[in-house]
Every structure is written in C-alpha cells, then in structure tokens.
Design a protein around this motif. Structure first.
Motif, PDB file in Angstrom:
ATOM      1  N   VAL A 102       0.839  -1.202   0.000  1.00 31.70           N
ATOM      2  CA  VAL A 102       0.000   0.000   0.000  1.00 31.70           C
ATOM      3  C   VAL A 102       0.870   1.246   0.000  1.00 31.70           C
ATOM      4  N   TYR A 103       1.904   1.258   0.853  1.00 30.07           N
ATOM      5  CA  TYR A 103       2.788   2.421   0.928  1.00 30.07           C
ATOM      6  C   TYR A 103       3.765   2.450  -0.241  1.00 30.07           C
ATOM      7  N   ARG A 104       4.215   1.278  -0.699  1.00 32.78           N
ATOM      8  CA  ARG A 104       5.159   1.258  -1.821  1.00 32.78           C
ATOM      9  C   ARG A 104       4.522   1.822  -3.086  1.00 32.78           C
ATOM     10  N   SER A 105       3.280   1.455  -3.343  1.00 39.57           N
ATOM     11  CA  SER A 105       2.607   1.963  -4.542  1.00 39.57           C
ATOM     12  C   SER A 105       2.285   3.446  -4.402  1.00 39.57           C
ATOM     13  N   ALA A 106       1.898   3.850  -3.169  1.00 39.81           N
ATOM     14  CA  ALA A 106       1.568   5.267  -2.968  1.00 39.81           C
ATOM     15  C   ALA A 106       2.811   6.140  -3.013  1.00 39.81           C
ATOM     16  N   ALA A 107       3.982   5.576  -2.701  1.00 42.86           N
ATOM     17  CA  ALA A 107       5.208   6.370  -2.688  1.00 42.86           C
ATOM     18  C   ALA A 107       5.610   6.839  -4.079  1.00 42.86           C
ATOM     19  N   GLN A 108       5.061   6.224  -5.116  1.00 44.20           N
ATOM     20  CA  GLN A 108       5.370   6.646  -6.476  1.00 44.20           C
ATOM     21  C   GLN A 108       4.681   7.952  -6.848  1.00 44.20           C
ATOM     22  N   ASP A 109       3.645   8.300  -6.113  1.00 42.00           N
ATOM     23  CA  ASP A 109       2.923   9.546  -6.381  1.00 42.00           C
ATOM     24  C   ASP A 109       3.763  10.729  -5.882  1.00 42.00           C
ATOM     25  N   PRO A 110       3.965  11.756  -6.668  1.00 36.22           N
ATOM     26  CA  PRO A 110       4.807  12.898  -6.231  1.00 36.22           C
ATOM     27  C   PRO A 110       4.223  13.661  -5.049  1.00 36.22           C
ATOM     28  N   THR A 111       2.933  13.528  -4.818  1.00 37.33           N
ATOM     29  CA  THR A 111       2.346  14.235  -3.668  1.00 37.33           C
ATOM     30  C   THR A 111       2.413  13.417  -2.379  1.00 37.33           C
ATOM     31  N   PHE A 112       2.957  12.198  -2.461  1.00 38.46           N
ATOM     32  CA  PHE A 112       2.942  11.323  -1.279  1.00 38.46           C
ATOM     33  C   PHE A 112       3.784  11.897  -0.148  1.00 38.46           C
ATOM     34  N   TRP A 113       5.035  12.262  -0.457  1.00 36.31           N
ATOM     35  CA  TRP A 113       5.938  12.710   0.615  1.00 36.31           C
ATOM     36  C   TRP A 113       5.537  14.047   1.212  1.00 36.31           C
ATOM     37  N   PRO A 114       5.088  15.034   0.425  1.00 36.08           N
ATOM     38  CA  PRO A 114       4.577  16.257   1.077  1.00 36.08           C
ATOM     39  C   PRO A 114       3.405  15.994   2.010  1.00 36.08           C
ATOM     40  N   VAL A 115       2.502  15.080   1.571  1.00 39.85           N
ATOM     41  CA  VAL A 115       1.363  14.753   2.439  1.00 39.85           C
ATOM     42  C   VAL A 115       1.834  14.050   3.705  1.00 39.85           C
ATOM     43  N   MET A 116       2.804  13.145   3.558  1.00 44.57           N
ATOM     44  CA  MET A 116       3.314  12.431   4.735  1.00 44.57           C
ATOM     45  C   MET A 116       4.017  13.373   5.702  1.00 44.57           C
ATOM     46  N   LEU A 117       4.794  14.327   5.158  1.00 40.98           N
ATOM     47  CA  LEU A 117       5.458  15.293   6.017  1.00 40.98           C
ATOM     48  C   LEU A 117       4.449  16.177   6.745  1.00 40.98           C
ATOM     49  N   GLY A 118       3.404  16.580   6.030  1.00 38.63           N
ATOM     50  CA  GLY A 118       2.359  17.368   6.678  1.00 38.63           C
ATOM     51  C   GLY A 118       1.646  16.582   7.765  1.00 38.63           C
ATOM     52  N   ALA A 119       1.368  15.308   7.496  1.00 36.02           N
ATOM     53  CA  ALA A 119       0.715  14.464   8.497  1.00 36.02           C
ATOM     54  C   ALA A 119       1.612  14.258   9.713  1.00 36.02           C
ATOM     55  N   ALA A 120       2.908  14.080   9.452  1.00 35.13           N
ATOM     56  CA  ALA A 120       3.840  13.916  10.576  1.00 35.13           C
ATOM     57  C   ALA A 120       3.905  15.185  11.420  1.00 35.13           C
ATOM     58  N   ALA A 121       3.911  16.353  10.758  1.00 32.48           N
ATOM     59  CA  ALA A 121       3.931  17.613  11.506  1.00 32.48           C
ATOM     60  C   ALA A 121       2.667  17.775  12.343  1.00 32.48           C
ATOM     61  N   LEU A 122       1.525  17.445  11.760  1.00 33.17           N
ATOM     62  CA  LEU A 122       0.271  17.524  12.518  1.00 33.17           C
ATOM     63  C   LEU A 122       0.260  16.538  13.682  1.00 33.17           C
ATOM     64  N   GLN A 123       0.851  15.349  13.460  1.00 31.07           N
ATOM     65  CA  GLN A 123       0.914  14.362  14.531  1.00 31.07           C
ATOM     66  C   GLN A 123       1.770  14.871  15.690  1.00 31.07           C
ATOM     67  N   VAL A 124       2.924  15.436  15.361  1.00 29.37           N
ATOM     68  CA  VAL A 124       3.786  15.989  16.418  1.00 29.37           C
ATOM     69  C   VAL A 124       3.078  17.124  17.148  1.00 29.37           C
ATOM     70  N   PHE A 125       2.416  17.990  16.396  1.00 28.57           N
ATOM     71  CA  PHE A 125       1.675  19.090  17.025  1.00 28.57           C
ATOM     72  C   PHE A 125       0.579  18.561  17.943  1.00 28.57           C
ATOM     73  N   GLY A 126      -0.130  17.527  17.484  1.00 24.31           N
ATOM     74  CA  GLY A 126      -1.180  16.943  18.319  1.00 24.31           C
ATOM     75  C   GLY A 126      -0.630  16.318  19.595  1.00 24.31           C
ATOM     76  N   ILE A 127       0.520  15.628  19.486  1.00 22.14           N
ATOM     77  CA  ILE A 127       1.125  15.024  20.679  1.00 22.14           C
ATOM     78  C   ILE A 127       1.533  16.099  21.684  1.00 22.14           C
ATOM     79  N   VAL A 128       2.114  17.197  21.168  1.00 22.94           N
ATOM     80  CA  VAL A 128       2.527  18.288  22.066  1.00 22.94           C
ATOM     81  C   VAL A 128       1.321  18.901  22.764  1.00 22.94           C
ATOM     82  N   MET A 129       0.254  19.143  22.032  1.00 23.05           N
ATOM     83  CA  MET A 129      -0.930  19.758  22.627  1.00 23.05           C
ATOM     84  C   MET A 129      -1.600  18.829  23.633  1.00 23.05           C
ATOM     85  N   ILE A 130      -1.676  17.535  23.317  1.00 21.91           N
ATOM     86  CA  ILE A 130      -2.266  16.579  24.250  1.00 21.91           C
ATOM     87  C   ILE A 130      -1.432  16.497  25.523  1.00 21.91           C
ATOM     88  N   ALA A 131      -0.093  16.511  25.349  1.00 21.43           N
ATOM     89  CA  ALA A 131       0.770  16.459  26.529  1.00 21.43           C
ATOM     90  C   ALA A 131       0.593  17.694  27.407  1.00 21.43           C
TER      91      ALA A 131
END
Length: 222
Positions: free
Chosen positions: A186-215
């Motif tokens: 699922v991730y290998r096929s999606a990684a071929q899309d040029p928008t995959f990594w920007p979306v993943m980086l944005g999701a990771a940033a939101l995840q870190v922000f959410g963890i900080v706020m919850i903490a």
C-alpha cells in the motif's frame, strides 16, 4: 646481579598507548555518568520528597538547643541519599570557612529545588534577625507535606485523562505500523505519487503538534 642499564624484570611493563587512552575514556565516561545522575530530575524529586523529614530533624535539634550547623549535620547523619548529601556538603563548606549564607546559597545552586530555596531564605533571615526558627521550619514542613498530598491526589484523579492522552497520541502511529506490516505494498505503490511525501510530512507535523498539545493538556502542574 643485573647489569647497569639492563631491563629490570621486576618492574611492571608500562601500559600501552591504547591502554592509557582507554582508561582515560573510561574515567571520563564514569565522571559524566555521575554528573548526569547528580543533575538528573530524579535527584531533585528525591530531595523534594524527603525535605519535610529533614526539616523535622532540624526542628527537633533546634528545640533541643543545638545550633543550626549541628541541626544540618544531623540531617546527614539520620538520612541517606541526595538529601543527606546536599545538607552534608553545606555543613562541610561551613566547617572549612564559608558562612551560613554562602553555604546555603551554594546548596540552592547545586540542588535546583525551589523548596530548598525557601528553606535557605528562611534560615538565613532568621539567623540574622532572630526569632523562632524551629516553629517556622515546622510550618514549612507541614506545608510541604500538604502540598505533596495534594499532588498525589491530583495525579490519582487525572490518571484516566493521562492514559487517554497517551492512547490518542499513539493510536495513529500504531495504525500506520499495522497497515505497513499487514500490506506494505500500500505504501510502496503510494510512494510513487509525487504528492505522497509532502502529504506524509504534513501528516507527521500535525501528529507531532497533536502530541505536544495533548501532553500540555494532560500535564499536571505541581
């Protein structure tokens, strides 16, 4: 008899360069570890937890007629751990010539415990102005015990909220890992899309922000 200038077989051979370097690195690592243990948050918490007991010892000594230096020395004798080390070092500094104010100021800087600062300020002020130091220290000990009881009660009441916060923070990461191990294509096929990594980086940033706020929301201030 051994000839002059010949090797002395009774003398141990000098250590090699690598042996000396290894020993120096080992000593440096041991010193760093001891420094980290002394400066760690666990040490401050241990001092804070046993400070009321140390004040009780000092109160009994003062009421029995001992000077403040002897009362502090009794803390080192009757207790163990970081609290005994902190008071014992202050007593040693006074023995070698420092004043009470200087020894207490050094103890505050070494421990970095706010309650120690209050105790040091009280002892310094009362030693210069006079007054019932034993009664004030007893009041401080009672206040610290009440504060510790309140902290334990708050942590008990907030245990469910803190557990929920940890679950919410870890659930997205656990879901991503589960999908990856179940079907990595699922991730290998999606990684071929040029928008995959920007979306993943944005999701990771939101995840870190959410963890900080919850903490921050789940944090219990002492």
């Amino acid at each position: 008899r051994m000839m002059d200038g010949g090797p002395n077989v009774l003398d141990p051979s000098p250590p090699s360069r690598f042996g000396r370097a290894g020993r120096r690195w080992g000593e440096a690592a041991a010193s760093l570890w001891r420094a980290l243990r002394r400066a760690g948050p666990g040490r401050a918490k241990a001092i804070e937890a046993r400070l009321p007991e140390a004040l009780d010892i000092m109160v009994r000594a003062l009421r029995a007629g001992h000077p403040i230096s002897s009362a502090m020395a009794m803390v080192r004798t009757d207790l163990t751990g970081p609290i005994a080390e902190a008071f014992g070092r202050a007593v040693d500094e006074m023995t070698f010539g420092l004043s009470l104010r200087e020894a207490l100021s050094n103890m505050v800087e070494r421990t970095q415990v706010p309650q120690i600062r209050f105790v040091a300020a009280t002892i310094t002020l009362q030693s210069e102005t006079g007054g019932g130091l034993a009664d004030i220290l007893q009041s401080l000990a009672d206040l610290m015990r009440a504060r510790q009881r309140m902290q334990r009660r708050i942590r008990a009441y907030s245990a469910e909220a803190r557990l929920s916060a940890k679950f919410l923070a870890g659930m997205p990461l656990a879901f991503v890992g589960l999908v990856f191990f179940a079907n990595a294509d699922v991730y290998r096929s999606a990684a071929q899309d040029p928008t995959f990594w920007p979306v993943m980086l944005g999701a990771a940033a939101l995840q870190v922000f959410g963890i900080v706020m919850i903490a921050r929301l789940a944090r219990v201030q002492g």
